[in-house]
Scaffold this motif. Structure first.
Motif, mmCIF file in Angstrom:
data_model
loop_
_atom_site.group_PDB
_atom_site.id
_atom_site.type_symbol
_atom_site.label_atom_id
_atom_site.label_comp_id
_atom_site.label_asym_id
_atom_site.label_seq_id
_atom_site.Cartn_x
_atom_site.Cartn_y
_atom_site.Cartn_z
ATOM 1 N N VAL A 50 -13.459 -14.710 2.753
ATOM 2 C CA VAL A 50 -13.693 -13.548 1.899
ATOM 3 C C VAL A 50 -12.443 -13.194 1.106
ATOM 4 N N ARG A 51 -11.336 -13.067 1.794
ATOM 5 C CA ARG A 51 -10.053 -12.747 1.142
ATOM 6 C C ARG A 51 -8.966 -13.628 1.740
ATOM 7 N N PHE A 52 -8.005 -13.987 0.898
ATOM 8 C CA PHE A 52 -6.883 -14.796 1.377
ATOM 9 C C PHE A 52 -5.677 -14.531 0.498
ATOM 10 N N GLY A 53 -4.551 -14.178 1.121
ATOM 11 C CA GLY A 53 -3.298 -14.114 0.381
ATOM 12 C C GLY A 53 -2.614 -12.766 0.394
ATOM 13 N N TYR A 54 -1.463 -12.760 -0.262
ATOM 14 C CA TYR A 54 -0.636 -11.567 -0.344
ATOM 15 C C TYR A 54 -1.237 -10.546 -1.299
ATOM 16 N N ILE A 55 -1.060 -9.271 -0.959
ATOM 17 C CA ILE A 55 -1.531 -8.185 -1.816
ATOM 18 C C ILE A 55 -0.531 -7.039 -1.815
ATOM 19 N N GLU A 56 -0.649 -6.187 -2.811
ATOM 20 C CA GLU A 56 0.066 -4.908 -2.812
ATOM 21 C C GLU A 56 -0.989 -3.813 -2.749
ATOM 22 N N VAL A 57 -0.838 -2.921 -1.792
ATOM 23 C CA VAL A 57 -1.804 -1.848 -1.555
ATOM 24 C C VAL A 57 -1.237 -0.545 -2.099
ATOM 25 N N CYS A 58 -2.057 0.190 -2.847
ATOM 26 C CA CYS A 58 -1.649 1.486 -3.409
ATOM 27 C C CYS A 58 -2.673 2.536 -3.005
ATOM 28 N N ALA A 59 -2.201 3.674 -2.506
ATOM 29 C CA ALA A 59 -3.087 4.744 -2.051
ATOM 30 C C ALA A 59 -3.546 5.610 -3.218
ATOM 31 N N ASP A 60 -4.850 5.882 -3.259
ATOM 32 C CA ASP A 60 -5.411 6.766 -4.275
ATOM 33 C C ASP A 60 -5.349 8.230 -3.857
ATOM 34 N N LYS A 61 -5.122 8.453 -2.558
ATOM 35 C CA LYS A 61 -5.008 9.809 -2.023
ATOM 36 C C LYS A 61 -4.074 9.762 -0.822
ATOM 37 N N ASP A 62 -3.720 10.916 -0.279
ATOM 38 C CA ASP A 62 -2.893 10.944 0.919
ATOM 39 C C ASP A 62 -3.663 10.353 2.096
ATOM 40 N N THR A 63 -3.011 9.446 2.829
ATOM 41 C CA THR A 63 -3.592 8.833 4.021
ATOM 42 C C THR A 63 -2.594 8.944 5.163
ATOM 43 N N LEU A 64 -2.960 8.454 6.335
ATOM 44 C CA LEU A 64 -2.045 8.528 7.478
ATOM 45 C C LEU A 64 -0.753 7.766 7.227
ATOM 46 N N LEU A 65 -0.830 6.605 6.570
ATOM 47 C CA LEU A 65 0.357 5.765 6.383
ATOM 48 C C LEU A 65 0.961 5.881 4.991
ATOM 49 N N LEU A 66 0.126 6.027 3.984
ATOM 50 C CA LEU A 66 0.604 6.074 2.603
ATOM 51 C C LEU A 66 0.198 7.384 1.941
ATOM 52 N N LYS A 67 1.166 8.040 1.318
ATOM 53 C CA LYS A 67 0.852 9.203 0.504
ATOM 54 C C LYS A 67 0.307 8.716 -0.841
ATOM 55 N N LYS A 68 -0.319 9.614 -1.573
ATOM 56 C CA LYS A 68 -0.911 9.261 -2.863
ATOM 57 C C LYS A 68 0.110 8.573 -3.756
ATOM 58 N N THR A 69 -0.235 7.446 -4.323
ATOM 59 C CA THR A 69 0.543 6.560 -5.220
ATOM 60 C C THR A 69 1.581 5.716 -4.472
ATOM 61 N N GLU A 70 1.801 5.951 -3.182
ATOM 62 C CA GLU A 70 2.730 5.096 -2.438
ATOM 63 C C GLU A 70 2.126 3.702 -2.260
ATOM 64 N N LYS A 71 3.002 2.699 -2.143
ATOM 65 C CA LYS A 71 2.557 1.313 -2.039
ATOM 66 C C LYS A 71 3.169 0.629 -0.816
ATOM 67 N N CYS A 72 2.509 -0.419 -0.396
ATOM 68 C CA CYS A 72 3.082 -1.311 0.614
ATOM 69 C C CYS A 72 2.613 -2.719 0.310
ATOM 70 N N ARG A 73 3.297 -3.684 0.873
ATOM 71 C CA ARG A 73 2.899 -5.084 0.711
ATOM 72 C C ARG A 73 2.223 -5.564 1.981
ATOM 73 N N SER A 74 1.205 -6.379 1.806
ATOM 74 C CA SER A 74 0.357 -6.762 2.930
ATOM 75 C C SER A 74 -0.240 -8.145 2.671
ATOM 76 N N HIS A 75 -1.144 -8.558 3.544
ATOM 77 C CA HIS A 75 -1.900 -9.783 3.296
ATOM 78 C C HIS A 75 -3.259 -9.672 3.953
ATOM 79 N N GLU A 76 -4.231 -10.394 3.427
ATOM 80 C CA GLU A 76 -5.566 -10.471 4.003
ATOM 81 C C GLU A 76 -5.928 -11.935 4.217
ATOM 82 N N PHE A 77 -6.671 -12.192 5.294
ATOM 83 C CA PHE A 77 -7.189 -13.532 5.587
ATOM 84 C C PHE A 77 -8.360 -13.322 6.536
ATOM 85 N N HIS A 78 -9.590 -13.319 6.017
ATOM 86 C CA HIS A 78 -10.719 -13.041 6.895
ATOM 87 C C HIS A 78 -12.017 -13.621 6.355
ATOM 88 N N TYR A 79 -12.854 -14.049 7.311
ATOM 89 C CA TYR A 79 -14.191 -14.552 7.026
ATOM 90 C C TYR A 79 -15.247 -13.468 7.254
#
Length: 500
Positions: A415-444
């Protein structure tokens, strides 16, 4: 300080993983204390590194932290220095091909980009088939495809794989003449040295029959390496403090004497470190402390179903006020007592869907914690576990936690594979609105719940999609979290806790 040695190749399936295993085992026999690393986001190979070296393997991920992001991100150099303290040698296994990285942007985020930072002695593994196909000039051709002439590739030596002694003698001088690299030996072709894999790489170490087969291969390979490669030279290159290069390398201890039955299973490896809950007496003093001095008691899932954990995440959480206690969703009757937060990492819950579903006490404990407002962070497999139902590998559906409406289903394709940059559209537990982090997805597997609150963009900018289910006290999705890409995530999580 030396950068140790790095084992690489021109691509995947050339033997660098099993050769890295063999080198770690051979060095371990000599009595050296070895820290191993793996470039990229891989979880599974490092688990085998750890089984062989008896020390945690650390990821050096050039996308998460190798590129300077901002003042809130860690660096590869810091991580390498931190985890090689008090160790004799360092061995790094490169992911995929040496220059393989972000698609269409190679060598960005490649093993080579890590080598540019830690400056190891790089050894390239050349497969026999590749050698016969492309000839002795293969290494120069490969290097010149990615970097300019005159720039250092850090590649200093080569090992030929799946080749016999006479063939090695035939090719080593030709390759040395063409490339200027040092011939360091060969690994002969042995049919049962092939190791099986599943869709995320090697089988897990808890696949008893497969993992024992791999350990036996490693033991035999370490024996072979004593004769077929220049082991003494490689060990000296791996030594971090070059003043140790005069050490006696003849102190050999046989890995074959280590019984596989005595290897502690992953499902209980860290559960012995669970700390006792706070006493009533200690909790009376909580209001006398400043908030930043209070410890957040975080229940961290760890067993055969959930074991994809970055050591750096644990370190960052602990440095930001979290007191981590481990629990098993498979075998424990409930969550640890007096917790403030829950973290469920990735893994293979689909392999254990029936067992997870049958542990009703744990399911009810997590449901109650959620209803009580306890924060929950869940990555990939952990996210799947939070759904109403989880489809297993055979197509059967099992009831799970149910705090995320919908099912986690097998799409029977990547379904997804590879590096991504995640950006929050609203305040969340880990990311405040507009904050970013780098991540990866790999899943069937995928979710049929689309109530997402963040956006993901592939590292090369080619695609984007919605991700992360977020409510008042949940942050869950398929992206694997690497806190070092933005340590504000740990601080944000800490600040959301309501101390009782």
């Amino acid at each position: 300080m030396s950068g140790g040695v790095m084992i690489t190749a021109t691509g995947s399936n050339h033997g660098k993983t099993i050769i890295t295993f063999g080198l770690i085992a051979a060095m371990k026999r000599k009595g050296f204390k070895i820290r191993s690393f793996k470039t990229g986001p891989d979880y599974i190979d490092p688990l085998y590194h750890e089984k062989i070296s008896k020390v945690e393997c650390i990821n050096l991920d050039p996308f998460f932290v190798g590129e300077y992001i901002d003042e809130n991100s860690c660096t590869i150099k810091e991580i390498f220095k931190r985890y090689t303290q008090n160790f004799d040698c360092a061995v790094t296994e490169g992911a995929m091909g040496y220059f393989s990285g972000i698609y269409l942007q190679e060598p960005r985020a490649s093993a080579y980009s890590v080598a540019c930072i830690i400056k190891p002695y790089v050894i390239i593994v050349i497969d026999k088939n590749e050698l016969y196909e492309k000839g002795a000039g293969i290494i120069n051709e490969y290097i010149e495809k990615y970097i300019k002439r005159g720039e250092s590739s850090y590649i200093k030596g080569f090992i030929l794989n799946k080749i016999q002694h006479d063939e090695y003698n035939k090719f080593k001088y030709k390759i040395k003449k063409a490339s200027g690299l040092k011939p360091l030996g060969y690994i002969p072709y042995i049919s049962d040295f092939e190791i099986p894999s599943r869709h995320l790489g090697l089988y897990m170490p808890d696949d008893t029959e497969v993992s024992e087969s791999i350990y036996k291969i490693v033991c035999r390979l370490a024996d072979i390496m004593e004769k077929s490669i220049n082991l003494e030279y490689i060990i000296k290159a791996a030594i971090l403090n070059k003043s140790l290069n005069n050490v006696n390398l003849n102190n050999i201890e046989s890995l074959n004497n280590v019984a596989l039955d005595n290897i502690k299973p992953l499902s209980t490896a860290v559960l012995n470190h669970i700390k006792e809950p706070e006493t009533a007496e200690s909790s009376k003093n909580i209001n006398l402390l400043k908030r930043e001095d209070l410890k957040v008691r975080l229940a961290f899932a760890y067993d055969k179903a959930f074991l994809f954990i970055y050591k750096e995440n644990i370190r960052i959480l602990e440095e930001n006020g979290f007191d981590i206690v481990y629990f098993s969703p498979l075998s424990d009757d409930g969550l640890p007592e007096n917790i403030d937060c829950i973290w469920i990492p990735g893994g293979y819950p689909e392999r254990y869907a029936k067992e997870l579903s049958e542990n009703k006490k744990m399911i009810n404990s997590i449901k109650k914690a959620y209803a009580d407002g306890i924060n929950i962070v869940a990555e990939c497999g952990g996210f799947m576990y939070l759904h109403e139902k989880l489809e297993d590998e055979n197509g059967s559906f099992y009831p799970c936690i149910g705090i995320i409406k919908g099912n986690a289903v097998n799409k029977r394709k990547l379904v997804r594979f590879g590096y991504i940059e995640v950006c929050a559209d609203k305040d969340t537990l880990l990311l405040k609105k507009t904050e970013k982090c780098r991540s990866h997805e790999f899943h069937y597997w995928d979710s049929d719940n689309t109530e997402y609150s963040c956006s993901a963009v592939k590292a090369n900018g080619s695609k984007s999609w919605r991700c992360i289910y977020s409510s008042k006290n949940i942050f869950a999705g398929f992206p694997h979290i690497y806190l070092g890409s933005n340590v504000n995530m740990a601080k944000n999580l800490y600040n959301t806790v309501n101390f009782k």
